[in-house]
Design a protein around this motif. Sequence first.
Motif, PDB file in Angstrom:
ATOM      1  N   THR A  41       6.932 -54.989  18.881  1.00 47.23           N
ATOM      2  CA  THR A  41       5.537 -55.423  18.906  1.00 47.23           C
ATOM      3  C   THR A  41       4.610 -54.239  18.645  1.00 47.23           C
ATOM      4  N   SER A  42       4.900 -53.111  19.253  1.00 51.62           N
ATOM      5  CA  SER A  42       4.109 -51.906  19.027  1.00 51.62           C
ATOM      6  C   SER A  42       4.187 -51.468  17.559  1.00 51.62           C
ATOM      7  N   PHE A  43       5.384 -51.540  16.986  1.00 51.47           N
ATOM      8  CA  PHE A  43       5.573 -51.155  15.588  1.00 51.47           C
ATOM      9  C   PHE A  43       4.726 -52.036  14.664  1.00 51.47           C
ATOM     10  N   VAL A  44       4.799 -53.357  14.866  1.00 50.25           N
ATOM     11  CA  VAL A  44       4.035 -54.282  14.029  1.00 50.25           C
ATOM     12  C   VAL A  44       2.540 -54.041  14.206  1.00 50.25           C
ATOM     13  N   TYR A  45       2.099 -53.794  15.441  1.00 49.44           N
ATOM     14  CA  TYR A  45       0.686 -53.511  15.693  1.00 49.44           C
ATOM     15  C   TYR A  45       0.246 -52.248  14.944  1.00 49.44           C
ATOM     16  N   GLN A  46       1.059 -51.206  15.004  1.00 46.94           N
ATOM     17  CA  GLN A  46       0.719 -49.961  14.308  1.00 46.94           C
ATOM     18  C   GLN A  46       0.646 -50.171  12.798  1.00 46.94           C
ATOM     19  N   MET A  47       1.588 -50.930  12.246  1.00 46.02           N
ATOM     20  CA  MET A  47       1.561 -51.201  10.809  1.00 46.02           C
ATOM     21  C   MET A  47       0.296 -51.977  10.435  1.00 46.02           C
ATOM     22  N   ASP A  48      -0.034 -52.998  11.235  1.00 44.03           N
ATOM     23  CA  ASP A  48      -1.225 -53.802  10.952  1.00 44.03           C
ATOM     24  C   ASP A  48      -2.507 -52.990  11.087  1.00 44.03           C
ATOM     25  N   SER A  49      -2.634 -52.274  12.172  1.00 46.64           N
ATOM     26  CA  SER A  49      -3.902 -51.586  12.439  1.00 46.64           C
ATOM     27  C   SER A  49      -4.117 -50.342  11.574  1.00 46.64           C
ATOM     28  N   GLN A  64       9.433 -42.417   7.915  1.00 51.34           N
ATOM     29  CA  GLN A  64       8.962 -41.694   9.101  1.00 51.34           C
ATOM     30  C   GLN A  64       8.623 -42.674  10.225  1.00 51.34           C
ATOM     31  N   TRP A  65       7.953 -43.773   9.887  1.00 55.06           N
ATOM     32  CA  TRP A  65       7.590 -44.761  10.897  1.00 55.06           C
ATOM     33  C   TRP A  65       8.814 -45.472  11.458  1.00 55.06           C
ATOM     34  N   LEU A  66       9.824 -45.701  10.638  1.00 52.46           N
ATOM     35  CA  LEU A  66      11.073 -46.279  11.154  1.00 52.46           C
ATOM     36  C   LEU A  66      11.789 -45.293  12.063  1.00 52.46           C
ATOM     37  N   TRP A  67      11.658 -44.001  11.769  1.00 49.35           N
ATOM     38  CA  TRP A  67      12.200 -42.957  12.637  1.00 49.35           C
ATOM     39  C   TRP A  67      11.494 -42.996  14.000  1.00 49.35           C
ATOM     40  N   TYR A  68      10.165 -43.113  13.998  1.00 53.16           N
ATOM     41  CA  TYR A  68       9.415 -43.239  15.247  1.00 53.16           C
ATOM     42  C   TYR A  68       9.863 -44.465  16.030  1.00 53.16           C
ATOM     43  N   PHE A  69      10.039 -45.597  15.315  1.00 58.04           N
ATOM     44  CA  PHE A  69      10.509 -46.825  15.965  1.00 58.04           C
ATOM     45  C   PHE A  69      11.864 -46.585  16.627  1.00 58.04           C
ATOM     46  N   ALA A  70      12.780 -45.960  15.897  1.00 59.99           N
ATOM     47  CA  ALA A  70      14.121 -45.708  16.433  1.00 59.99           C
ATOM     48  C   ALA A  70      14.073 -44.815  17.667  1.00 59.99           C
ATOM     49  N   ASP A  72      11.562 -44.403  19.796  1.00 57.86           N
ATOM     50  CA  ASP A  72      10.991 -45.166  20.906  1.00 57.86           C
ATOM     51  C   ASP A  72      11.976 -46.215  21.416  1.00 57.86           C
ATOM     52  N   ALA A  73      12.724 -46.858  20.514  1.00 58.02           N
ATOM     53  CA  ALA A  73      13.705 -47.864  20.928  1.00 58.02           C
ATOM     54  C   ALA A  73      14.815 -47.235  21.767  1.00 58.02           C
ATOM     55  N   VAL A  74      15.332 -46.113  21.327  1.00 57.06           N
ATOM     56  CA  VAL A  74      16.393 -45.436  22.077  1.00 57.06           C
ATOM     57  C   VAL A  74      15.879 -44.975  23.434  1.00 57.06           C
ATOM     58  N   SER A  75      14.652 -44.482  23.487  1.00 62.34           N
ATOM     59  CA  SER A  75      14.123 -44.010  24.774  1.00 62.34           C
ATOM     60  C   SER A  75      13.880 -45.168  25.740  1.00 62.34           C
ATOM     61  N   VAL A  76      13.481 -46.329  25.230  1.00 62.38           N
ATOM     62  CA  VAL A  76      13.289 -47.495  26.106  1.00 62.38           C
ATOM     63  C   VAL A  76      14.628 -47.928  26.688  1.00 62.38           C
ATOM     64  N   ILE A  77      15.659 -47.964  25.861  1.00 62.57           N
ATOM     65  CA  ILE A  77      16.982 -48.357  26.345  1.00 62.57           C
ATOM     66  C   ILE A  77      17.537 -47.321  27.320  1.00 62.57           C
ATOM     67  N   SER A  78      17.340 -46.049  27.023  1.00 62.26           N
ATOM     68  CA  SER A  78      17.919 -44.981  27.847  1.00 62.26           C
ATOM     69  C   SER A  78      17.130 -44.678  29.109  1.00 62.26           C
ATOM     70  N   PHE A  79      15.786 -44.668  29.011  1.00 69.05           N
ATOM     71  CA  PHE A  79      14.958 -44.200  30.124  1.00 69.05           C
ATOM     72  C   PHE A  79      13.993 -45.241  30.669  1.00 69.05           C
ATOM     73  N   GLY A  80      13.901 -46.399  29.999  1.00 72.02           N
ATOM     74  CA  GLY A  80      13.033 -47.458  30.479  1.00 72.02           C
ATOM     75  C   GLY A  80      11.596 -47.383  30.002  1.00 72.02           C
ATOM     76  N   THR A  81      11.259 -46.375  29.235  1.00 69.80           N
ATOM     77  CA  THR A  81       9.901 -46.224  28.708  1.00 69.80           C
ATOM     78  C   THR A  81       9.967 -45.534  27.348  1.00 69.80           C
ATOM     79  N   PRO A  82       9.079 -45.894  26.443  1.00 70.17           N
ATOM     80  CA  PRO A  82       9.118 -45.246  25.124  1.00 70.17           C
ATOM     81  C   PRO A  82       8.577 -43.816  25.191  1.00 70.17           C
TER      82      PRO A  82
END
Length: 95
Positions: A41-49, A64-70, A72-82
């Motif tokens: 959702t954050s990724f889509v919002y960033q692309m739109d805005s 680069q933006w897909l790298w940022y997504f990846a 943030d996704a790994v950090s959410v799974i690993s640590f619970g927050t992006p």
Amino acid sequence: MFNLFSSTDADWHHRLRRAVTKAFTMTALVQYEDALDSVLTSFVYQMDSRFAIRDRTVSFDLAQWLWYFALDAVSVISFGTPFGFQIGRASCRER
């Protein structure tokens, strides 16, 4: 680099693979869905805005933006927050 993917020792590979296999079962992957929804959702919002601007052409580095997504996704799974790469709270050196 000696790791799970490059190992030629079948016994070592099997032991290490058994240690990480549970994280990739369908049951585990389904548990990640809610967390990844927020990152997506954050990724889509960033692309739109940032880049979906009417009457204007805006170029950007999608890789680069897909790298940022990846990240943030790994950090959410690993640590619970992006880490916050998608919204600019975190920064990293160029790959």
